[in-house]
Design a protein around this motif. Structure first.
Motif, PDB file in Angstrom:
ATOM      1  N   ALA A 136       8.751  -7.581   2.498  1.00 54.02           N
ATOM      2  CA  ALA A 136       8.278  -8.944   2.266  1.00 54.02           C
ATOM      3  C   ALA A 136       6.763  -8.942   2.254  1.00 54.02           C
ATOM      4  O   ALA A 136       6.121  -8.236   3.040  1.00 54.02           O
ATOM      5  N   ASP A 137       6.185  -9.728   1.369  1.00 54.44           N
ATOM      6  CA  ASP A 137       4.741  -9.935   1.327  1.00 54.44           C
ATOM      7  C   ASP A 137       4.385 -10.899   2.458  1.00 54.44           C
ATOM      8  O   ASP A 137       4.848 -12.043   2.476  1.00 54.44           O
ATOM      9  N   ARG A 138       3.569 -10.454   3.405  1.00 54.28           N
ATOM     10  CA  ARG A 138       3.213 -11.305   4.538  1.00 54.28           C
ATOM     11  C   ARG A 138       2.445 -12.555   4.098  1.00 54.28           C
ATOM     12  O   ARG A 138       2.460 -13.573   4.805  1.00 54.28           O
ATOM     13  N   GLU A 139       1.786 -12.507   2.959  1.00 48.54           N
ATOM     14  CA  GLU A 139       0.990 -13.650   2.519  1.00 48.54           C
ATOM     15  C   GLU A 139       1.842 -14.729   1.858  1.00 48.54           C
ATOM     16  O   GLU A 139       1.550 -15.923   1.969  1.00 48.54           O
ATOM     17  N   THR A 140       2.881 -14.324   1.122  1.00 45.86           N
ATOM     18  CA  THR A 140       3.667 -15.294   0.348  1.00 45.86           C
ATOM     19  C   THR A 140       5.119 -15.411   0.794  1.00 45.86           C
ATOM     20  O   THR A 140       5.785 -16.390   0.463  1.00 45.86           O
ATOM     21  N   GLY A 141       5.626 -14.405   1.489  1.00 49.22           N
ATOM     22  CA  GLY A 141       7.037 -14.391   1.861  1.00 49.22           C
ATOM     23  C   GLY A 141       7.935 -13.831   0.788  1.00 49.22           C
ATOM     24  O   GLY A 141       9.144 -13.675   1.003  1.00 49.22           O
ATOM     25  N   ASP A 142       7.400 -13.494  -0.388  1.00 51.63           N
ATOM     26  CA  ASP A 142       8.209 -12.964  -1.471  1.00 51.63           C
ATOM     27  C   ASP A 142       8.766 -11.589  -1.129  1.00 51.63           C
ATOM     28  O   ASP A 142       8.138 -10.798  -0.417  1.00 51.63           O
ATOM     29  N   ARG A 143       9.935 -11.302  -1.689  1.00 57.24           N
ATOM     30  CA  ARG A 143      10.552 -10.000  -1.492  1.00 57.24           C
ATOM     31  C   ARG A 143      10.131  -9.056  -2.616  1.00 57.24           C
ATOM     32  O   ARG A 143      10.084  -9.434  -3.781  1.00 57.24           O
ATOM     33  N   LEU A 144       9.869  -7.812  -2.229  1.00 54.93           N
ATOM     34  CA  LEU A 144       9.486  -6.785  -3.185  1.00 54.93           C
ATOM     35  C   LEU A 144      10.259  -5.504  -2.914  1.00 54.93           C
ATOM     36  O   LEU A 144      10.779  -5.302  -1.826  1.00 54.93           O
ATOM     37  N   LEU A 145      10.281  -4.641  -3.919  1.00 55.78           N
ATOM     38  CA  LEU A 145      10.884  -3.321  -3.801  1.00 55.78           C
ATOM     39  C   LEU A 145       9.778  -2.286  -3.957  1.00 55.78           C
ATOM     40  O   LEU A 145       9.071  -2.271  -4.975  1.00 55.78           O
ATOM     41  N   VAL A 146       9.604  -1.437  -2.953  1.00 58.13           N
ATOM     42  CA  VAL A 146       8.577  -0.400  -3.019  1.00 58.13           C
ATOM     43  C   VAL A 146       8.974   0.641  -4.063  1.00 58.13           C
ATOM     44  O   VAL A 146      10.106   1.129  -4.076  1.00 58.13           O
ATOM     45  N   VAL A 147       8.042   0.969  -4.959  1.00 56.21           N
ATOM     46  CA  VAL A 147       8.340   1.950  -6.005  1.00 56.21           C
ATOM     47  C   VAL A 147       7.496   3.217  -5.886  1.00 56.21           C
ATOM     48  O   VAL A 147       7.856   4.255  -6.440  1.00 56.21           O
ATOM     49  N   ALA A 148       6.373   3.162  -5.162  1.00 53.03           N
ATOM     50  CA  ALA A 148       5.536   4.360  -5.053  1.00 53.03           C
ATOM     51  C   ALA A 148       4.585   4.240  -3.877  1.00 53.03           C
ATOM     52  O   ALA A 148       4.152   3.142  -3.514  1.00 53.03           O
ATOM     53  N   ALA A 149       4.274   5.383  -3.288  1.00 53.12           N
ATOM     54  CA  ALA A 149       3.226   5.477  -2.272  1.00 53.12           C
ATOM     55  C   ALA A 149       2.069   6.241  -2.894  1.00 53.12           C
ATOM     56  O   ALA A 149       2.247   7.368  -3.357  1.00 53.12           O
ATOM     57  N   THR A 150       0.878   5.648  -2.924  1.00 48.70           N
ATOM     58  CA  THR A 150      -0.252   6.312  -3.572  1.00 48.70           C
ATOM     59  C   THR A 150      -0.874   7.380  -2.679  1.00 48.70           C
ATOM     60  O   THR A 150      -1.465   8.335  -3.174  1.00 48.70           O
ATOM     61  N   GLY A 151      -0.781   7.198  -1.356  1.00 50.11           N
ATOM     62  CA  GLY A 151      -1.435   8.125  -0.440  1.00 50.11           C
ATOM     63  C   GLY A 151      -2.935   7.949  -0.386  1.00 50.11           C
ATOM     64  O   GLY A 151      -3.633   8.732   0.251  1.00 50.11           O
ATOM     65  N   GLU A 152      -3.446   6.898  -1.044  1.00 50.98           N
ATOM     66  CA  GLU A 152      -4.884   6.650  -1.086  1.00 50.98           C
ATOM     67  C   GLU A 152      -5.233   5.351  -0.378  1.00 50.98           C
ATOM     68  O   GLU A 152      -4.401   4.447  -0.244  1.00 50.98           O
ATOM     69  N   ARG A 153      -6.484   5.239   0.039  1.00 49.08           N
ATOM     70  CA  ARG A 153      -6.952   4.095   0.804  1.00 49.08           C
ATOM     71  C   ARG A 153      -7.106   2.847  -0.076  1.00 49.08           C
ATOM     72  O   ARG A 153      -7.400   2.936  -1.268  1.00 49.08           O
ATOM     73  N   ALA A 154      -6.952   1.679   0.563  1.00 48.69           N
ATOM     74  CA  ALA A 154      -7.088   0.414  -0.155  1.00 48.69           C
ATOM     75  C   ALA A 154      -8.515   0.192  -0.649  1.00 48.69           C
ATOM     76  O   ALA A 154      -8.724  -0.546  -1.618  1.00 48.69           O
ATOM     77  N   ASP A 155      -9.496   0.804  -0.010  1.00 52.08           N
ATOM     78  CA  ASP A 155     -10.870   0.652  -0.496  1.00 52.08           C
ATOM     79  C   ASP A 155     -11.248   1.732  -1.504  1.00 52.08           C
ATOM     80  O   ASP A 155     -12.410   1.832  -1.903  1.00 52.08           O
ATOM     81  N   HIS A 156     -10.236   2.518  -1.955  1.00 50.41           N
ATOM     82  CA  HIS A 156     -10.461   3.518  -2.992  1.00 50.41           C
ATOM     83  C   HIS A 156      -9.650   3.255  -4.255  1.00 50.41           C
ATOM     84  O   HIS A 156     -10.062   3.641  -5.345  1.00 50.41           O
ATOM     85  N   VAL A 157      -8.485   2.627  -4.119  1.00 52.52           N
ATOM     86  CA  VAL A 157      -7.583   2.427  -5.259  1.00 52.52           C
ATOM     87  C   VAL A 157      -8.057   1.251  -6.107  1.00 52.52           C
ATOM     88  O   VAL A 157      -8.237   0.143  -5.606  1.00 52.52           O
ATOM     89  N   GLU A 158      -8.245   1.517  -7.393  1.00 51.07           N
ATOM     90  CA  GLU A 158      -8.662   0.461  -8.322  1.00 51.07           C
ATOM     91  C   GLU A 158      -7.459  -0.142  -9.037  1.00 51.07           C
ATOM     92  O   GLU A 158      -6.470   0.527  -9.298  1.00 51.07           O
ATOM     93  N   THR A 159      -7.567  -1.424  -9.380  1.00 50.89           N
ATOM     94  CA  THR A 159      -6.539  -2.115 -10.148  1.00 50.89           C
ATOM     95  C   THR A 159      -6.934  -2.119 -11.621  1.00 50.89           C
ATOM     96  O   THR A 159      -8.013  -1.640 -11.998  1.00 50.89           O
ATOM     97  N   ASP A 160      -6.070  -2.688 -12.465  1.00 51.89           N
ATOM     98  CA  ASP A 160      -6.384  -2.790 -13.890  1.00 51.89           C
ATOM     99  C   ASP A 160      -7.615  -3.647 -14.143  1.00 51.89           C
ATOM    100  O   ASP A 160      -8.246  -3.551 -15.196  1.00 51.89           O
TER     101      ASP A 160
END
Length: 230
Positions: free
Chosen positions: A133-157
């Protein structure tokens, strides 16, 4: 969430000599428990065992020790037994692993020696197929991948790092990023888009499988506006 200080705790470099409960044991098994010893993992996968009588090196996989009892009598000495006991009790990492700090709670965990990047303990680790569950919205999600990288390193589109989104301000930039898809999107035709989240923003549903979740109705908030894209 990652909690107050957003900074992993440090681990002590050395350990004091300790004893272990010895009820019901005898001989070398008893000495392995009642004698004060400090077991310290070495970088090559062996262990230094510090005792009152000296320091010896144990290779648990090879079942060897540098002490006279093992070298001369070929016995399974108290040092070998002590290392095995401490590995079983998770006081020290098993061969091929090292001690690390969980990026979410700061607790101690073990990871493969060659693995770099942020670590997670069993309580906070996520795996592909986990329903969360997303703690911010309560929505349910399915995990599809673990990047193994830090949130301050991973870039989005969008060219921003995951940690820079305002909705992720309460989660640590040092946390590993997971990619997940909204369960609602799996029920509709069209593109299923993965999004990126800091680890502690996703709360795992215990004892719920992806197959079970497919039968659950839409979440109260719908897909919403996820903070980052994969």
């Amino acid at each position: 969430m990652t909690h107050p200080a957003h900074t992993p705790a440090s681990l002590p470099a050395t350990r004091s000599k300790i004893t272990l409960p010895a009820a019901g044991t005898a001989g070398r098994s008893r000495r392995a428990r009642i004698e004060p010893m400090a077991v310290r993992p070495l970088r090559d996968g062996r262990y230094a065992v510090e005792t009152e009588g000296g320091t010896y090196v144990v290779a648990l996989d090879a079942n060897t020790c540098t002490c006279p009892d093992h070298q001369l009598r070929h016995a399974r000495c108290k040092h070998l037994r002590r290392v095995a006991l401490e590995v079983t009790a998770r006081l020290v990492p098993p061969p091929g692993q090292r001690t690390a700090v969980c990026a979410v709670c700061g607790g101690r965990t073990f990871v493969p020696t060659r693995v770099s990047g942020p670590a997670l303990c069993d309580r906070h680790a996520l795996r592909p197929g986990d329903v969360v569950a997303d703690r911010e919205t309560g929505d349910r999600l399915l995990v599809v991948a673990a990047t193994g990288e830090r949130a301050d390193h991973v870039e989005t589109d969008e060219g921003r790092v995951v940690a820079d989104y305002p909705s992720n301000a309460d989660y640590g930039g040092h946390e590993p990023v997971f990619r997940a898809v909204y369960v609602d999107s799996l029920r509709r035709d069209g593109e299923v888009r993965p999004y990126a989240f800091p680890a502690s923003r996703l709360r795992r549903f215990r004892d719920v499988t992806a197959a079970d979740d497919a039968d659950v109705g839409p979440s109260p908030t719908g897909i919403g506006a996820p903070p980052t894209t994969a």
